[in-house]
Design a protein around this motif. Structure first.
Motif: not given
Length: 469
Positions: A368-383, A419-432
């Motif tokens: 929704t912001r037209f460029c890359a977004l970033f994140g981590t999981a598994h307590r920082g072991r996965t990016a 840009m790296v720290r904040r995530r964009p708004l997600p897309f809604p579920p269908e049918p929206f």
């Protein structure tokens, strides 16, 4: 690259050319349709151990693997790809390698006004680093940094090219660079874009990574990932891979983590490539092959000359299929190829009779912001990184360094960016999602025809949402 086009032109009458001009074409990406394509690496099997596992053999994954061993030569790195290296978006794009990390200045300044100048500088440094990498590893991929020519083909688009600013080209000046009767104005940005054979760049990155010790496995589709002890355990259909850290570089394809799945939707982009032009035909266009071109609508075409003198002509339609569908059935969309061929004929009537030898499509991860977004999981072991929206050829290298910084737990110039720290708004579920995207596409086409943004587009602007590529 995707944006949206000459809706009115697609309904104009044309004579026989270009009707049937792609009927004899092969449904295959030009870049991958070559006997020079490397043989696949063997699939992963058994129990594999690594300091870093990279999932995905496109640009994002390849840059991550290469940068990891460049940054830490002693690191044990494994890369797995479920299909073939460069098989999907990496080998199906137009070969525009752009400096922009933000999908253009307007989008970047709107979303991150306080840090845009820094993002612009980082993007130029990233493109410089790509060029240096190509030279250092002697990657033969046709890398040529001639810039991008933006052209206006409707009267209301001329103002978007800043006629009062230095570098503006009137109709005569732009046609002196590339001759098309549709061009009303233009602007050449000489520093921010290179053209490249994307598949050969990917194959070269894979070879370079392998020479530095990275183990590459193709036809190794990952089915699960879970935290295990001090690391992460990833399973493919034939292997168990135990890694200290993991990078997920699957982009548009189903992420192993639930949260990123709502952040992107898949849209299909379509491309045609002509037969090789003669020297005389190319000379008549007055076109420097190092310059890529895009027109200025929401629905836009991107096009360039390939190293073997073909014209690659893509864009216009960005097709979303209900339910975030990704399927081989979406690859061959005749109505889009017909519109592309007609608009090509109008843009370059002096090429009358030229036929298309290749047609293909690729699926793009749009955020929704037209460029890359970033994140981590598994307590920082996965990016992970996703959502490049058509500009991943260049931005994927920057994303690789961001993810490696995140895994290292480093507070760097990159990881401190909003840009790296904040995530964009997600897309809604269908049918929206489907209804919203269709309303947006219709509205963008209306703006292209009239030059005016309707209530729906103005609402999306206020919400920081949209649909682009």
């Amino acid at each position: 690259m995707i944006r949206t086009s000459r809706r009115s032109r697609s309904h104009e009458r044309h004579d026989e050319w270009p009707a049937g001009s792609f009927d004899d074409s092969v449904l295959a990406p030009l870049w991958l349709d070559t006997p020079d394509r490397p043989a696949p690496r063997p699939a992963a099997s058994g129990v594999v151990h690594a300091d870093l596992l990279v999932v995905g053999g496109g640009f994002t994954g390849l840059w991550t693997a290469l940068r990891a061993v460049e940054r830490d030569p002693g690191m044990s790195v494994v890369l797995v790809e479920g299909d073939r290296i460069a098989e999907h978006a990496t080998g199906r794009n137009g070969g525009f390698c752009e400096a922009s990390l933000t999908h253009g200045e307007s989008n970047g300044r709107t979303r991150w006004p306080d840090e845009y100048d820094r993002l612009h500088e980082l993007g130029l440094r990233n493109l410089d680093a790509i060029e240096e990498t190509v030279e250092r590893y002697e990657i033969d991929c046709g890398f040529a940094r001639g810039g991008t020519l933006a052209v206006a083909t409707r009267a209301h688009e001329v103002g978007h090219l800043d006629p009062e600013e230095p570098g503006f080209l009137d109709a005569a000046a732009v046609r002196a660079l590339v001759d098309s009767p549709t061009y009303l104005a233009g602007r050449l940005e000489p520093d921010g874009t290179a053209v490249v054979d994307p598949a050969r760049l990917a194959w070269g990155l894979a070879d370079a990574a392998e020479e530095l010790g990275v183990r590459l496995h193709e036809h190794s589709r990952v089915v699960s990932a879970r935290r295990r002890g001090a690391g992460v355990e990833v399973r493919t259909d034939r292997a168990v891979i135990r890694a200290t850290r993991v990078v997920l570089a699957t982009n548009v394809f189903r992420n192993l983590l639930r949260r990123p799945r709502w952040s992107v939707v898949p849209v299909y982009d379509y491309v045609l490539a002509t037969e090789p032009l003669t020297e005389e035909q190319l000379a008549a266009l007055r076109w420097d092959p190092s310059i890529g071109i895009s027109d200025s609508g929401n629905q836009f075409h991107y096009y360039r000359v390939t190293p073997d003198r073909r014209i690659l002509w893509g864009g216009y339609d960005a097709i979303y299929h209900y339910g975030r569908s990704i399927s081989d059935e979406h690859a061959d969309r005749r109505e889009t190829f017909e519109v592309l061929a007609r608009n090509f004929a109008q843009t370059f009537p002096q090429l009358r009779g030229v036929r298309f030898t290749h047609r293909w499509s690729g699926v793009i991860d749009t955020s929704t912001r037209f460029c890359a977004l970033f994140g981590t999981a598994h307590r920082g072991r996965t990016a992970y990184a996703t959502g490049f929206t058509g500009l991943g050829v260049g931005a994927s290298r920057f994303a690789a360094d961001v993810m490696l910084d995140l895994l290292d737990g480093q507070a760097t110039e990159r990881t401190r960016l909003e840009m790296v720290r904040r995530r964009p708004l997600p897309f809604p579920p269908e049918p929206f999602a489907w209804l919203g995207i269709q309303a947006t596409r219709w509205s963008l086409a209306r703006e292209d025809a009239t030059g005016r943004r309707n209530v729906w587009l103005r609402l999306l602007d206020r919400l920081g949402l949209g649909f682009d590529s």
